[in-house]
Design a protein around this motif. Sequence first.
Motif, PDB file in Angstrom:
ATOM      1  N   ILE A  62      10.993  -2.090   4.688  1.00 11.64           N
ATOM      2  CA  ILE A  62      12.634  -2.302   4.430  1.00 11.64           C
ATOM      3  C   ILE A  62      11.765  -4.226   4.562  1.00 11.64           C
ATOM      4  O   ILE A  62      11.400  -4.538   5.131  1.00 11.64           O
ATOM      5  CB  ILE A  62      12.613  -2.730   6.447  1.00 11.64           C
ATOM      6  N   PRO A  63      12.921  -4.675   3.843  1.00 10.00           N
ATOM      7  CA  PRO A  63      12.387  -6.044   3.298  1.00 10.00           C
ATOM      8  C   PRO A  63      13.026  -7.118   4.670  1.00 10.00           C
ATOM      9  O   PRO A  63      13.854  -6.511   5.602  1.00 10.00           O
ATOM     10  CB  PRO A  63      14.027  -6.835   2.134  1.00 10.00           C
ATOM     11  N   MET A  64      11.882  -7.616   4.815  1.00 11.72           N
ATOM     12  CA  MET A  64      12.188  -9.229   6.588  1.00 11.72           C
ATOM     13  C   MET A  64      13.665  -9.752   6.142  1.00 11.72           C
ATOM     14  O   MET A  64      13.373 -10.137   5.384  1.00 11.72           O
ATOM     15  CB  MET A  64      10.471  -9.711   5.625  1.00 11.72           C
ATOM     16  N   LEU A  73      -4.062   3.007   6.441  1.00  6.14           N
ATOM     17  CA  LEU A  73      -2.965   2.178   8.186  1.00  6.14           C
ATOM     18  C   LEU A  73      -3.405   3.813   7.916  1.00  6.14           C
ATOM     19  O   LEU A  73      -2.869   3.069  10.061  1.00  6.14           O
ATOM     20  CB  LEU A  73      -1.705   2.664   7.355  1.00  6.14           C
ATOM     21  N   TYR A  74      -4.029   4.700   8.389  1.00  8.35           N
ATOM     22  CA  TYR A  74      -4.121   6.069   8.878  1.00  8.35           C
ATOM     23  C   TYR A  74      -5.124   6.026   9.408  1.00  8.35           C
ATOM     24  O   TYR A  74      -5.902   7.251  10.444  1.00  8.35           O
ATOM     25  CB  TYR A  74      -3.771   7.259   8.194  1.00  8.35           C
ATOM     26  N   PRO A 131       0.600  -1.146  -0.046  1.00  9.14           N
ATOM     27  CA  PRO A 131      -0.793  -0.260   0.083  1.00  9.14           C
ATOM     28  C   PRO A 131       0.709   1.455   0.092  1.00  9.14           C
ATOM     29  O   PRO A 131       2.161   0.862   0.442  1.00  9.14           O
ATOM     30  CB  PRO A 131      -0.881   0.208   1.671  1.00  9.14           C
ATOM     31  N   MET A 160       2.524  -2.856  11.020  1.00  8.51           N
ATOM     32  CA  MET A 160       1.360  -2.698   9.007  1.00  8.51           C
ATOM     33  C   MET A 160       0.552  -3.132   9.091  1.00  8.51           C
ATOM     34  O   MET A 160      -0.335  -3.300   8.353  1.00  8.51           O
ATOM     35  CB  MET A 160       2.465  -1.975   8.355  1.00  8.51           C
ATOM     36  N   ARG A 215      15.631  -3.698  12.246  1.00 11.36           N
ATOM     37  CA  ARG A 215      15.277  -4.483  12.943  1.00 11.36           C
ATOM     38  C   ARG A 215      13.857  -3.807  13.039  1.00 11.36           C
ATOM     39  O   ARG A 215      12.570  -4.812  13.407  1.00 11.36           O
ATOM     40  CB  ARG A 215      15.393  -5.015  14.522  1.00 11.36           C
ATOM     41  N   GLY A 257      12.914  -1.622  11.312  1.00  4.43           N
ATOM     42  CA  GLY A 257      12.183  -1.507   9.700  1.00  4.43           C
ATOM     43  C   GLY A 257      11.082  -3.086   9.641  1.00  4.43           C
ATOM     44  O   GLY A 257      10.297  -3.042   9.208  1.00  4.43           O
ATOM     45  N   GLU A 258      11.787  -3.849  10.363  1.00  4.75           N
ATOM     46  CA  GLU A 258      11.215  -5.216   9.584  1.00  4.75           C
ATOM     47  C   GLU A 258       9.780  -5.286  11.195  1.00  4.75           C
ATOM     48  O   GLU A 258       8.731  -5.504  11.117  1.00  4.75           O
ATOM     49  CB  GLU A 258      11.902  -6.466  10.876  1.00  4.75           C
ATOM     50  N   GLY A 259      10.268  -4.309  12.716  1.00  5.19           N
ATOM     51  CA  GLY A 259       9.205  -3.747  13.611  1.00  5.19           C
ATOM     52  C   GLY A 259       7.892  -3.627  12.640  1.00  5.19           C
ATOM     53  O   GLY A 259       6.393  -3.552  12.720  1.00  5.19           O
ATOM     54  N   LEU A 260       8.281  -1.900  11.588  1.00  8.07           N
ATOM     55  CA  LEU A 260       7.082  -1.642  11.211  1.00  8.07           C
ATOM     56  C   LEU A 260       6.718  -2.410   9.907  1.00  8.07           C
ATOM     57  O   LEU A 260       5.388  -2.274  10.091  1.00  8.07           O
ATOM     58  CB  LEU A 260       8.027  -0.509  10.416  1.00  8.07           C
ATOM     59  N   ARG A 261       7.274  -3.320   9.515  1.00  5.24           N
ATOM     60  CA  ARG A 261       6.562  -4.402   8.671  1.00  5.24           C
ATOM     61  C   ARG A 261       5.292  -4.784   9.191  1.00  5.24           C
ATOM     62  O   ARG A 261       4.283  -5.286   9.243  1.00  5.24           O
ATOM     63  CB  ARG A 261       7.349  -4.980   7.941  1.00  5.24           C
ATOM     64  N   LEU A 262       5.678  -5.836  10.612  1.00  8.69           N
ATOM     65  CA  LEU A 262       4.672  -6.110  11.800  1.00  8.69           C
ATOM     66  C   LEU A 262       3.712  -5.752  11.677  1.00  8.69           C
ATOM     67  O   LEU A 262       2.427  -5.967  11.599  1.00  8.69           O
ATOM     68  CB  LEU A 262       5.253  -6.555  12.736  1.00  8.69           C
ATOM     69  N   GLN A 270      -5.792  -2.861   6.298  1.00 11.46           N
ATOM     70  CA  GLN A 270      -4.693  -2.616   5.643  1.00 11.46           C
ATOM     71  C   GLN A 270      -5.858  -1.539   4.240  1.00 11.46           C
ATOM     72  O   GLN A 270      -4.676  -0.690   3.022  1.00 11.46           O
ATOM     73  CB  GLN A 270      -4.891  -3.856   4.707  1.00 11.46           C
ATOM     74  N   LEU A 299      10.882  -5.337  20.757  1.00 13.40           N
ATOM     75  CA  LEU A 299      12.093  -4.697  20.419  1.00 13.40           C
ATOM     76  C   LEU A 299      12.623  -3.267  21.056  1.00 13.40           C
ATOM     77  O   LEU A 299      14.026  -3.572  21.367  1.00 13.40           O
ATOM     78  CB  LEU A 299      11.480  -4.899  19.040  1.00 13.40           C
ATOM     79  N   ASN A 307       9.059   5.288  12.267  1.00 12.56           N
ATOM     80  CA  ASN A 307       9.626   6.166  11.185  1.00 12.56           C
ATOM     81  C   ASN A 307      11.175   7.054  12.172  1.00 12.56           C
ATOM     82  O   ASN A 307      11.803   6.684  11.923  1.00 12.56           O
ATOM     83  CB  ASN A 307       8.703   6.440  10.681  1.00 12.56           C
ATOM     84  N   ASP A 319      12.849 -11.491  18.175  1.00  9.10           N
ATOM     85  CA  ASP A 319      11.320  -9.601  18.558  1.00  9.10           C
ATOM     86  C   ASP A 319      10.881 -10.095  16.986  1.00  9.10           C
ATOM     87  O   ASP A 319       9.992  -9.548  16.819  1.00  9.10           O
ATOM     88  CB  ASP A 319      12.352  -8.969  19.068  1.00  9.10           C
ATOM     89  N   THR A 320      11.620  -9.417  15.695  1.00  9.57           N
ATOM     90  CA  THR A 320      10.613  -9.721  15.030  1.00  9.57           C
ATOM     91  C   THR A 320      10.408 -10.657  13.752  1.00  9.57           C
ATOM     92  O   THR A 320       9.731 -10.799  13.489  1.00  9.57           O
ATOM     93  CB  THR A 320      11.071  -8.852  13.672  1.00  9.57           C
ATOM     94  N   LEU A 350      17.180 -10.057  19.293  1.00  9.48           N
ATOM     95  CA  LEU A 350      17.444  -8.650  18.297  1.00  9.48           C
ATOM     96  C   LEU A 350      15.835  -9.497  17.726  1.00  9.48           C
ATOM     97  O   LEU A 350      14.725  -9.544  16.805  1.00  9.48           O
ATOM     98  CB  LEU A 350      17.682  -8.500  17.713  1.00  9.48           C
ATOM     99  N   LEU A 392      13.629   4.823  12.893  1.00  6.96           N
ATOM    100  CA  LEU A 392      14.532   4.216  12.019  1.00  6.96           C
ATOM    101  C   LEU A 392      15.528   5.646  11.524  1.00  6.96           C
ATOM    102  O   LEU A 392      16.937   5.502  11.642  1.00  6.96           O
ATOM    103  CB  LEU A 392      13.477   4.314   9.954  1.00  6.96           C
TER     104      LEU A 392
END
Lengths: 148, 198
Positions: free
Chosen positions: A27-29, B189-190, A21, B181, B172, B174-179, B186, B57, B130, A87-88, A84, B133
């Motif tokens: 960020i790529p996992m 998001l806001y 979206p 979102m 990490r 960035g991965e947290g942000l993915r999780l 979907q 995290l 953000n 955690d994700t 770490l 990051l």
Amino acid sequence: MENQFADMERYRLGSLPDPAPLAAAYIPMQDSVNPNYTPPEALSRGTLFPGLDLPFMNVVNPDLEQTPMTELMAIGFVVDELELYLDTHAEDREAFELYQTMLAVKKEAMERYARRCAPLLQTDQLGMERYAWLDSPWPWEYRNKREG
Amino acid sequence: MFLYEKKLQYPVKIANPNPKLAKVIISQVGGPDGELGASMRYLNQRYSMPYDELKGLLTDIGTEELGHMEMVAAIIHQLTRKMSTEEIIRSGLDTYFVDHTAGVYPTAASGFPWSAASMAVKGDVLADLNEDLAAEQKARVTYDNILRLSDDPDVNNVIRFLREREVVHYQRFGEGLRLAMEKMNQKNLYAVNPSFDR
């Protein structure tokens, strides 16, 4: 150290959502804990994962002198990195099993160091003859000679 | 609560004192993008996070940053030992020395004391992640700049280690942000702020 990962280009790639979206940052996992450095390599590089090893001006650290303390630091560091990652990636079984292995290694290494050298945790003093917690050196102090 | 392990994450053994270098490295203790700011940011953001992965995290990275603050402070402590008056004046550390002697005071290289104004806790999942990051990138750049200014190998080994940690933390978060979102609406998001609207 570079050559062993030369054939595995995939370790530098992760996964992105499809579709993605708008108005969001992606960020790529990281896909996997494999491949990974050995504990002393990981400590020198600052990461367990060659995919994340991105040095400034491509200058990297030399290997550390092997002492009981640097060995303990290396094992402890791998545990930190895995925590770490987990955690994700809490469902990653392979990662969790590697973590279990390293936790056992760390526990044994910490206890051995505490018995032979000095307490690392206050609670290491169970069974000790005196309150050794205050003994030098403290972690930030400069010491000219080899530790432990 | 917090437990203390009486060891550093990576060794700090600086053979040659160097007050001039201490003047710039102090920014990674108390500067706008330093380790104190990073740990305060993450440890305080975790309270308003709605998802377990993010609470974990932020707790774990925030704790690691406290350990990094200790390492940078150890660098400063070792760089400022055995200074002669002449060295203090010649290095320009005299303006720090007059107020702090050879103590470690959380300030930026500019002399501006550490301030929470350099960090944010917005109480919104997307804004806070953000922010995190950006924080990791700024910390990474600061370490890049220290590597440009320093030619001491003992110092640089530690700085390279700490810099690489920022790269990993960026991944990490960035991965947290993915999780986060993935768990949010979907289609929009806001629509709501999961940190507050529950």
